[in-house]
Design a protein around this motif. Structure first.
Motif, PDB file in Angstrom:
ATOM      1  N   SER A 163     -46.728  98.968 -10.563  1.00  0.00           N
ATOM      2  CA  SER A 163     -47.925  99.032  -9.712  1.00  0.00           C
ATOM      3  C   SER A 163     -47.501  99.180  -8.255  1.00  0.00           C
ATOM      4  CB  SER A 163     -48.723  97.740  -9.867  1.00  0.00           C
ATOM      5  OG  SER A 163     -47.943  96.647  -9.430  1.00  0.00           O
ATOM      6  N   GLU A 164     -48.472  99.524  -7.424  1.00  0.00           N
ATOM      7  CA  GLU A 164     -48.224  99.594  -5.979  1.00  0.00           C
ATOM      8  C   GLU A 164     -47.781  98.227  -5.453  1.00  0.00           C
ATOM      9  OE1 GLU A 164     -47.804 101.746  -3.544  1.00  0.00           O
ATOM     10  OE2 GLU A 164     -47.803 103.114  -5.262  1.00  0.00           O
ATOM     11  N   ARG A 165     -48.450  97.205  -5.987  1.00  0.00           N
ATOM     12  CA  ARG A 165     -48.130  95.839  -5.582  1.00  0.00           C
ATOM     13  C   ARG A 165     -46.662  95.522  -5.859  1.00  0.00           C
ATOM     14  NH1 ARG A 165     -48.865  90.172  -5.941  1.00  0.00           N
ATOM     15  NH2 ARG A 165     -48.031  89.927  -8.024  1.00  0.00           N
ATOM     16  N   TRP A 166     -46.217  95.961  -7.050  1.00  0.00           N
ATOM     17  CA  TRP A 166     -44.816  95.709  -7.421  1.00  0.00           C
ATOM     18  C   TRP A 166     -43.864  96.426  -6.461  1.00  0.00           C
ATOM     19  CZ3 TRP A 166     -40.589  98.624  -9.045  1.00  0.00           C
ATOM     20  CH2 TRP A 166     -39.527  97.910  -9.637  1.00  0.00           C
ATOM     21  N   ARG A 167     -44.201  97.660  -6.129  1.00  0.00           N
ATOM     22  CA  ARG A 167     -43.324  98.421  -5.226  1.00  0.00           C
ATOM     23  C   ARG A 167     -43.206  97.741  -3.867  1.00  0.00           C
ATOM     24  NH1 ARG A 167     -41.591 102.861  -7.386  1.00  0.00           N
ATOM     25  NH2 ARG A 167     -42.758 103.990  -8.981  1.00  0.00           N
ATOM     26  N   ARG A 168     -44.323  97.192  -3.419  1.00  0.00           N
ATOM     27  CA  ARG A 168     -44.277  96.466  -2.139  1.00  0.00           C
ATOM     28  C   ARG A 168     -43.422  95.212  -2.265  1.00  0.00           C
ATOM     29  NH1 ARG A 168     -49.753  97.558  -1.888  1.00  0.00           N
ATOM     30  NH2 ARG A 168     -50.234  95.439  -2.550  1.00  0.00           N
ATOM     31  N   LEU A 169     -43.667  94.472  -3.362  1.00  0.00           N
ATOM     32  CA  LEU A 169     -42.923  93.229  -3.582  1.00  0.00           C
ATOM     33  C   LEU A 169     -41.427  93.477  -3.635  1.00  0.00           C
ATOM     34  CD1 LEU A 169     -44.852  91.132  -6.270  1.00  0.00           C
ATOM     35  CD2 LEU A 169     -44.137  90.385  -3.997  1.00  0.00           C
ATOM     36  N   VAL A 170     -41.051  94.518  -4.371  1.00  0.00           N
ATOM     37  CA  VAL A 170     -39.648  94.795  -4.632  1.00  0.00           C
ATOM     38  C   VAL A 170     -38.906  95.130  -3.337  1.00  0.00           C
ATOM     39  CG1 VAL A 170     -38.584  97.000  -5.245  1.00  0.00           C
ATOM     40  CG2 VAL A 170     -39.113  95.356  -7.017  1.00  0.00           C
ATOM     41  N   ALA A 171     -39.655  95.665  -2.378  1.00  0.00           N
ATOM     42  CA  ALA A 171     -39.033  96.005  -1.095  1.00  0.00           C
ATOM     43  C   ALA A 171     -38.960  94.797  -0.177  1.00  0.00           C
ATOM     44  CB  ALA A 171     -39.829  97.128  -0.425  1.00  0.00           C
ATOM     45  N   GLY A 172     -39.610  93.712  -0.566  1.00  0.00           N
ATOM     46  CA  GLY A 172     -39.692  92.548   0.319  1.00  0.00           C
ATOM     47  C   GLY A 172     -38.698  91.448  -0.038  1.00  0.00           C
ATOM     48  N   PRO A 173     -38.896  90.274   0.544  1.00  0.00           N
ATOM     49  CA  PRO A 173     -37.950  89.160   0.358  1.00  0.00           C
ATOM     50  C   PRO A 173     -37.920  88.636  -1.082  1.00  0.00           C
ATOM     51  CG  PRO A 173     -39.895  88.443   1.597  1.00  0.00           C
ATOM     52  CD  PRO A 173     -39.981  89.935   1.488  1.00  0.00           C
ATOM     53  N   GLU A 174     -39.047  88.775  -1.806  1.00  0.00           N
ATOM     54  CA  GLU A 174     -39.091  88.329  -3.197  1.00  0.00           C
ATOM     55  C   GLU A 174     -38.690  89.440  -4.156  1.00  0.00           C
ATOM     56  OE1 GLU A 174     -40.299  85.002  -4.529  1.00  0.00           O
ATOM     57  OE2 GLU A 174     -39.290  84.821  -2.595  1.00  0.00           O
ATOM     58  N   GLY A 175     -38.094  90.494  -3.601  1.00  0.00           N
ATOM     59  CA  GLY A 175     -37.833  91.699  -4.377  1.00  0.00           C
ATOM     60  C   GLY A 175     -37.016  91.483  -5.629  1.00  0.00           C
ATOM     61  N   ALA A 176     -35.964  90.679  -5.517  1.00  0.00           N
ATOM     62  CA  ALA A 176     -35.068  90.497  -6.662  1.00  0.00           C
ATOM     63  C   ALA A 176     -35.817  89.888  -7.843  1.00  0.00           C
ATOM     64  CB  ALA A 176     -33.900  89.612  -6.261  1.00  0.00           C
ATOM     65  N   ARG A 177     -36.699  88.946  -7.525  1.00  0.00           N
ATOM     66  CA  ARG A 177     -37.421  88.283  -8.605  1.00  0.00           C
ATOM     67  C   ARG A 177     -38.392  89.249  -9.296  1.00  0.00           C
ATOM     68  NH1 ARG A 177     -41.323  84.728  -9.997  1.00  0.00           N
ATOM     69  NH2 ARG A 177     -42.599  85.277  -8.192  1.00  0.00           N
ATOM     70  N   ALA A 178     -39.112  90.030  -8.478  1.00  0.00           N
ATOM     71  CA  ALA A 178     -40.056  91.000  -9.040  1.00  0.00           C
ATOM     72  C   ALA A 178     -39.317  92.002  -9.925  1.00  0.00           C
ATOM     73  CB  ALA A 178     -40.807  91.715  -7.913  1.00  0.00           C
ATOM     74  N   ALA A 179     -38.167  92.443  -9.445  1.00  0.00           N
ATOM     75  CA  ALA A 179     -37.385  93.407 -10.222  1.00  0.00           C
ATOM     76  C   ALA A 179     -36.949  92.786 -11.548  1.00  0.00           C
ATOM     77  CB  ALA A 179     -36.166  93.858  -9.420  1.00  0.00           C
ATOM     78  N   ARG A 180     -36.462  91.553 -11.472  1.00  0.00           N
ATOM     79  CA  ARG A 180     -36.006  90.875 -12.684  1.00  0.00           C
ATOM     80  C   ARG A 180     -37.153  90.709 -13.688  1.00  0.00           C
ATOM     81  NH1 ARG A 180     -33.287  87.316  -9.818  1.00  0.00           N
ATOM     82  NH2 ARG A 180     -34.884  85.726 -10.085  1.00  0.00           N
TER      83      ARG A 180
END
Length: 541
Positions: free
Chosen positions: A431-448
């Motif tokens: 999702s768009e939300r995920w793409r934003r998250l992944v680029a941010g400080p919580e990115g590693a967790r979202a990716a995992r």
DNA sequence: TACACAAGCGCC
DNA sequence: AAAGGGCGCTTGTGTA
């Protein structure tokens, strides 16, 4: 032979052989019945839910179909276009660059006034069945072309056929219903909860437990309110992070026991109690609305009725009719077997040729069956608990292809790429939300997290299509009047006369073998499906 | 009053 | 059975 069929008003409709001319008929069921008997065509329709229930009501059963809406969903998914409308009208509009209408039932979703009305999709007859038939024919031919452009058209065709067969089964299971003894259900509820209360009241035993909880806290507390419970524990000097059962179990306080008992019974009462039965059970049958492909992995969902979440204690309510029996079968250790077949890992496939896959794997894990199990589950689900960190390297060394297969799926997910099942069902794009998250400080967790999802997807989605294929094959093997009455992810139930039990049990085994052959061809992996004939569902395990 | 959301738990 | 993912469903609760 393919024949397009569209239902119109008052039992009429249109039948149009592909490449032939459309015929308007006033009695659609009669026309379909005779053509089915003569030709056994593959029926092509916009949406089984708009056509098939009325045919079933008229006593017509069909052997094959192509469901345009379900196929459109699969094709859109394969193009990473999740969430676009799937109905034939929408597909037609896309094909011609016209404004795309929303799916009626999707648009109608959400809370209904009053909250009691289930959001059923009403099968509306077409206003103009002839034009619908023309539209369906055109979309169908376009779909065939799009299927041919998928990475593996042969497999995708099987997926489309299985999904469409699922639409037939789902409608038939709703039509026939699962045996449900209303008297046994009432007895069960009364025994656990006390007599059926007046509308809006708590049953006696629930009220007694609620009173016990309040007494233990020394103040009035609504046991249905997690917030109030957390506050009450705090007042008693106990901090709890939540009121989940496993959290409360570790708490030493007199309110815990009645509270846990209350939660369990309250759930039974609200989710599968008298009000639920009044809505979904009638004439000794439970008739939920199944949603084929309702889960992204291809598992079915239900819309209302909660038929896929019936508590195990309620299985004793499912009882065969007099002189009939229930043949119940579930696939044993389905997902690790699927991984063995998917990945082509020789060692794992050899173990999956045994009835007890984990026992066969034990040798690779120091002779400990439990370790083999934990290793497999951790690999398939991305688990990190317990001994996973010790066992996964063993898994990687001994079963390298299987290990690499799920690791690749996880990596794809973490990087925002798509993964596909064996037959070509595609996971949703990020999702768009995920793409934003992944680029941010919580990115590693979202990716995992997404990696765990895609890792699980390839296995679960392939398991779902194996089960769906089994269902489709079994449907064709069942002797009349045996009926499929329940399907829950990897488990099937057939209701049949006692005298047919042996034949039906054998059909289940043959269907499992055939599903395995259709999906995986010549493979050493076995998919055991043990069927038992019982009078009552509760006796099946 | 209506709605959206969170908590919690059932199933696989 | 594991134990991960997801989904359905009800109730309570906060906000418009």
């Amino acid at each position: 032979m393919h024949v397009v069929v569209a239902a119109g008003a008052e039992g009429g409709g249109t039948i149009r052989p592909l490449g032939g001319t459309a015929a308007r008929v006033t009695d659609l069921a009669a026309a379909v019945r005779s053509l089915e008997a003569a030709e056994r065509p593959r029926w092509v329709w916009a949406d089984a839910r708009r056509v098939y229930p009325a045919l079933l009501a008229a006593g017509v059963r069909l052997s094959r179909c192509h469901d345009v809406a379900l196929t459109e969903g699969l094709l859109l998914g394969a193009d990473a276009r999740y969430g676009e409308p799937r109905q034939a009208r929408a597909a037609f509009a896309r094909l011609h660059g016209l404004p795309v209408p929303e799916d009626p039932h999707e648009a109608a979703e959400g809370h209904q006034p009053g909250g009691t009305q289930a959001s059923l999709f009403e099968p509306a007859p077409a206003e103009d069945p002839s034009s619908e038939a023309g539209m369906v024919a055109e979309v169908f031919e376009d779909q065939l072309r799009r299927v041919a452009r998928t990475p593996d058209p042969g497999r995708f065709r099987l997926l489309v056929a299985a999904e469409s067969a699922g639409a037939l089964v789902a409608a038939e299971m709703r039509h026939d219903g699962m045996p449900w003894r209303e008297d046994v259900h009432d007895e069960l509820l009364t025994g656990l909860l006390g007599p059926r209360p007046a509308h809006g009241m708590r049953p006696g035993k629930l009220q007694a437990l609620a009173d016990e909880v309040a007494a233990a806290f020394g103040q009035p507390v609504n046991p249905d309110s997690p917030q109030q419970i957390v506050r009450a524990f705090k007042a008693a000097g106990i901090e709890v992070p939540s009121t989940r059962s496993h959290v409360l179990k570790a708490v030493d306080h007199p309110a815990v026991a009645p509270l846990l008992a209350y939660k369990e019974l309250a759930r039974l009462h609200s989710a599968h109690g008298w009000a639920w039965a009044a809505q979904w059970v009638g004439g000794g049958r439970l008739r939920p609305e199944y949603v084929v492909g309702g889960v992204v992995s291809g598992r079915w969902a239900t819309s209302g009725g909660g038929a896929l979440q019936i508590p195990k204690v309620m299985r004793r309510v499912v009882v065969a009719d007099d002189g009939w029996t229930l043949v119940v079968a579930d696939a044993a250790q389905l997902e690790p077997r699927v991984l063995a077949a998917l990945s082509g890992d020789r060692g794992l496939a050899r173990a999956a040729g045994e009835i007890d896959l984990y026992a066969a794997l034990a040798g690779a894990f120091g002779g400990v069956r439990d370790s083999a199990k934990v290793a497999m589950l951790s690999a398939m689900y991305g688990g990190t608990s317990g001994d996973a960190s010790k066992l996964l390297p063993v898994m990687r060394r001994r079963f390298p292809k299987a290990y690499a297969f799920v690791e690749d799926a996880a990596r794809a997910g973490e990087e925002g790429r798509l993964v596909r099942s064996w037959l070509g069902r595609t996971c949703p794009p990020p999702s768009e939300r995920w793409r934003r998250l992944v680029a941010g400080p919580e990115g590693a967790r979202a990716a995992r997290d997404r990696g765990r999802f895609t890792r699980n997807f390839v296995v679960q989605a392939t398991a779902a299509e194996w089960a769906l294929t089994l269902l489709a094959v079994l449907r064709g093997l069942l002797p009349d009047p045996a009926r499929l009455v329940f399907f829950q992810h990897d488990e099937v139930m057939v209701h049949c006369p006692l005298g047919l039990a042996a034949e039906v049990r054998e059909a289940v085994g043959r269907a499992a073998d055939e599903a395995t052959r259709l999906l995986f061809g010549d493979t050493p992996v076995r998919f055991p499906m043990e069927a038992v004939a019982v009078a009552c569902y509760a006796d099946a395990k």
